[in-house]
Scaffold this active site. Structure first.
Site, PDB file in Angstrom:
ATOM      1  N   ASN A  89       0.819  -1.213   0.000  1.00 34.09           N
ATOM      2  CA  ASN A  89       0.000   0.000   0.000  1.00 34.09           C
ATOM      3  C   ASN A  89       0.854   1.265   0.000  1.00 34.09           C
ATOM      4  OD1 ASN A  89      -3.119  -0.784   0.703  1.00 34.09           O
ATOM      5  ND2 ASN A  89      -1.698  -2.258   1.569  1.00 34.09           N
ATOM      6  N   ALA A  91       3.839   1.895  -0.985  1.00 35.54           N
ATOM      7  CA  ALA A  91       4.572   2.145  -2.228  1.00 35.54           C
ATOM      8  C   ALA A  91       3.722   2.867  -3.271  1.00 35.54           C
ATOM      9  CB  ALA A  91       5.096   0.828  -2.803  1.00 35.54           C
ATOM     10  N   THR A 133       0.197   1.690   7.572  1.00 36.71           N
ATOM     11  CA  THR A 133       1.427   2.269   8.104  1.00 36.71           C
ATOM     12  C   THR A 133       1.220   3.758   8.356  1.00 36.71           C
ATOM     13  OG1 THR A 133       2.337   2.858   5.933  1.00 36.71           O
ATOM     14  CG2 THR A 133       2.823   0.633   6.768  1.00 36.71           C
ATOM     15  N   LYS A 172       6.851  -8.234   9.511  1.00 40.89           N
ATOM     16  CA  LYS A 172       8.041  -8.168   8.672  1.00 40.89           C
ATOM     17  C   LYS A 172       9.192  -8.956   9.287  1.00 40.89           C
ATOM     18  CE  LYS A 172       7.032  -3.828   6.269  1.00 40.89           C
ATOM     19  NZ  LYS A 172       7.060  -4.385   4.911  1.00 40.89           N
ATOM     20  N   CYS A 204      -2.403  -2.348   5.047  1.00 40.32           N
ATOM     21  CA  CYS A 204      -0.990  -2.652   4.840  1.00 40.32           C
ATOM     22  C   CYS A 204      -0.949  -4.140   4.532  1.00 40.32           C
ATOM     23  CB  CYS A 204      -0.158  -2.329   6.077  1.00 40.32           C
ATOM     24  SG  CYS A 204       1.547  -2.950   5.974  1.00 40.32           S
TER      25      CYS A 204
END
Length: 240
Positions: A89, A91, A133, A172, A204
């Site tokens: 998202n 990016a 984010t 992550k 995200c």
């Protein structure tokens, strides 16, 4: 175009992060109507985890990921992709610049999410909350898109956003059922559900991976943008 199969080749600009890319690929495969290997779609995945942090670029002034994003997109274009999708998202802050650098379409997870939410959850306008984010929220990507669709959404508080961000970073780092933020994230969801929120957008691509570990409640639903993007990609690949 895959002439033999009559379908288009999907290019996936991935690696942001790798688990999210795997999740997207799984949803592409699971969402394809197929009775054999040969019925599945041709998918090219550039899983490039070395793309600089999108969050740090937006929030801390770190180096831009744009050159690496464009490079990954061009690799996929040269490899034979007919169009691209990007299961990240944040990016999408650079979506237009990437699209200008290539000669094939780059379809948007923001656009596919807003289209599906406003179509399928019209009665949740004003009772929808976005989890994403800090960079995605700061950029206003979803806020502008939903405002254009005249569909009001709500955002977490600053303290709640800290929990969401930490939960994303945990994924992550490979933490799913053992993600330290799961209890706090569940409390946030329950608190907003009690106040009338009926739809939570997992904005995200790490967040859908946590949904199975959050207690279900019939007062609200989760919306998965990764799944919406997979459905869009399948439709575009099968379109004449």
């Amino acid at each position: 175009m895959n002439a033999e199969a009559g379908t288009k080749t999907i290019g996936v600009l991935g690696g942001m992060g790798p688990l999210a890319t795997v999740d997207f690929f799984q949803k592409l495969v699971a969402g394809t109507c197929a009775a054999s290997d040969q019925d599945h779609l041709h998918i090219l995945i550039n899983n490039n985890p070395k793309i600089p942090s999108r969050v740090q670029a937006i929030c801390s002034g770190a180096p831009s990921p744009l050159p690496a994003l464009v490079h990954s997109a061009l690799v996929l274009q040269r490899a034979g992709a007919d169009f691209l999708v990007m299961p990240c998202n944040t990016a999408h802050v650079w979506h237009e610049l990437i699209a200008k650098a290539i000669d094939i379409p780059l379809y948007s997870i923001i656009g596919s999410t807003v289209e599906a939410v406003t179509r399928d959850f019209a009665d949740c306008a004003g009772a929808t909350m976005l989890f994403a984010t800090q960079a995605t929220i700061a950029s206003g990507l979803y806020q502008r898109a939903f405002a254009l669709a005249e569909y009001p959404i709500r955002l977490p508080s600053e303290e709640e956003q800290g929990v969401v961000g930490n939960a994303i970073e945990g994924v992550k780092a490979g933490k799913l059922d053992n993600n330290e933020e799961l209890p706090a994230l569940h409390l946030i969801v329950q608190r907003h559900a009690a106040s009338g929120i009926r739809l939570f957008i997992a904005g995200c691509t790490e967040l859908p991976l946590l949904i199975p570990f959050l207690m279900a409640d019939n007062r609200y639903e989760w919306f998965d943008p990764t799944l919406a993007l997979a459905k869009l990609a399948i439709d575009k690949a099968n379109a004449n």
